[in-house]
Design an enzyme around this catalytic site. Structure first.
Site, PDB file in Angstrom:
ATOM      1  N   LYS A  70      68.786 -12.311 -27.559  1.00  0.00           N
ATOM      2  CA  LYS A  70      68.940 -13.772 -27.440  1.00  0.00           C
ATOM      3  C   LYS A  70      68.794 -14.396 -28.824  1.00  0.00           C
ATOM      4  O   LYS A  70      67.819 -14.134 -29.535  1.00  0.00           O
ATOM      5  CB  LYS A  70      67.865 -14.351 -26.515  1.00  0.00           C
ATOM      6  CG  LYS A  70      68.114 -14.048 -25.049  1.00  0.00           C
ATOM      7  CD  LYS A  70      66.991 -14.572 -24.195  1.00  0.00           C
ATOM      8  CE  LYS A  70      67.032 -16.078 -24.020  1.00  0.00           C
ATOM      9  NZ  LYS A  70      65.877 -16.546 -23.208  1.00  0.00           N
TER      10      LYS A  70
HETATM   11  O1  G3P Z   1      65.251 -19.350 -20.299  1.00  0.00           O
HETATM   12  C1  G3P Z   1      64.994 -20.596 -20.926  1.00  0.00           C
HETATM   13  C2  G3P Z   1      63.857 -21.219 -20.329  1.00  0.00           C
HETATM   14  O2  G3P Z   1      62.731 -20.365 -20.376  1.00  0.00           O
HETATM   15  C3  G3P Z   1      63.480 -22.599 -20.763  1.00  0.00           C
HETATM   16  O3  G3P Z   1      62.909 -23.076 -19.612  1.00  0.00           O
HETATM   17  O4  G3P Z   1      61.399 -24.297 -18.176  1.00  0.00           O
HETATM   18  O5  G3P Z   1      60.812 -23.967 -20.602  1.00  0.00           O
HETATM   19  O6  G3P Z   1      62.664 -25.513 -19.930  1.00  0.00           O
HETATM   20  P1  G3P Z   1      61.886 -24.298 -19.585  1.00  0.00           P
END
Ligand code: G3P
Length: 224
Positions: free
Chosen positions: A85
């Protein structure tokens, strides 16, 4: 639809993959930091737990050269069905192009706009990961962004897939699925919620009651 789990928690991964058709696991620096463990042993445990399912692991280097070194270390020390990634910074685009030249599988991440996704797709990445809830939080309509990305990829005949990420509720998951993304990565809480409905539980209770009223408590078809 490919379902991935957005966590580095081994218990959650084990439980979810026993139950659901998981295609893999995604992590990022924030997610791994929650486990408070040595990085490589943690990733190797995840690899052992998921077998040959996809594991998406993120670089932390700031320059293209550092990102390439991070990717090489991940490949050597974790390996398997690994996706590197890379955030869509200018150095990130440079790294994506080089990683693809070197034969890595790559996921472009931290995407907020269709333009970023289109650029990453032109770098040859395998997946692009738009952050739905974070886009919603700035009134950017995450679902529309996914819709535009899937349309752009179709119009320009790009093979890159959309791996929608960052969800806080089931409505967002439904909306992006309808918008045509090929994959979603969700936290364990969202995955279990996606599968459940109280009316399903009520229906099953009613089936049990009716069956047991006639065939006896605890009776199963296989022991009639
Ligand atoms: O995979 C990306 C993700 O982990 C971001 O998620 O919930 O931190 O916005 P969040």
């Amino acid at each position: 639809m490919l379902y991935l789990l957005d966590t580095a928690n081994l218990d959650e991964i084990q439980k979810a993959q026993e139950t659901f058709p998981l295609a893999g696991v995604t992590t990022n620096p924030t997610i791994v930091s929650h486990e408070r463990r040595e990085f490589f042993p943690l990733l190797r445990d995840i690899r052992a737990c998921i077998g040959d399912r996809m594991l998406h692991a993120q670089v932390v280097g700031k320059t293209c050269a550092e990102m390439l070194k991070d990717a090489q270390a991940l490949q050597e020390k974790v390996g398997g069905n690994l996706y590197i990634k890379v955030p869509v910074s200018p150095q990130g685009y440079m790294a994506m192009r080089e990683l693809k030249k070197q034969g890595y599988k790559v996921t472009a991440t931290a995407i907020y706009t269709p333009g970023q996704a289109l650029l990453a797709a032109n770098c040859g990445v395998d997946f692009t990961a738009p952050y739905i809830n974070r886009i919603d939080n700035i009134s950017g309509m995450g679902v529309n962004v996914v819709q535009m990305i899937t349309t752009l990829f179709r119009l320009h005949s790009l093979p890159t897939k959309v791996l929608a990420a960052s969800f806080k509720n089931i409505q967002q998951v439904n909306d992006v699925s309808l918008a045509g993304c090929q994959a979603i990565t969700i936290g364990p809480d969202i995955l279990w919620k996606l599968a459940e409905h109280p009316l399903t539980d009520m229906s099953i209770d009613q089936f049990d009651q009716d069956w047991e009223g006639v065939y006896g408590k605890g009776k199963r078809i296989y022991n009639l």
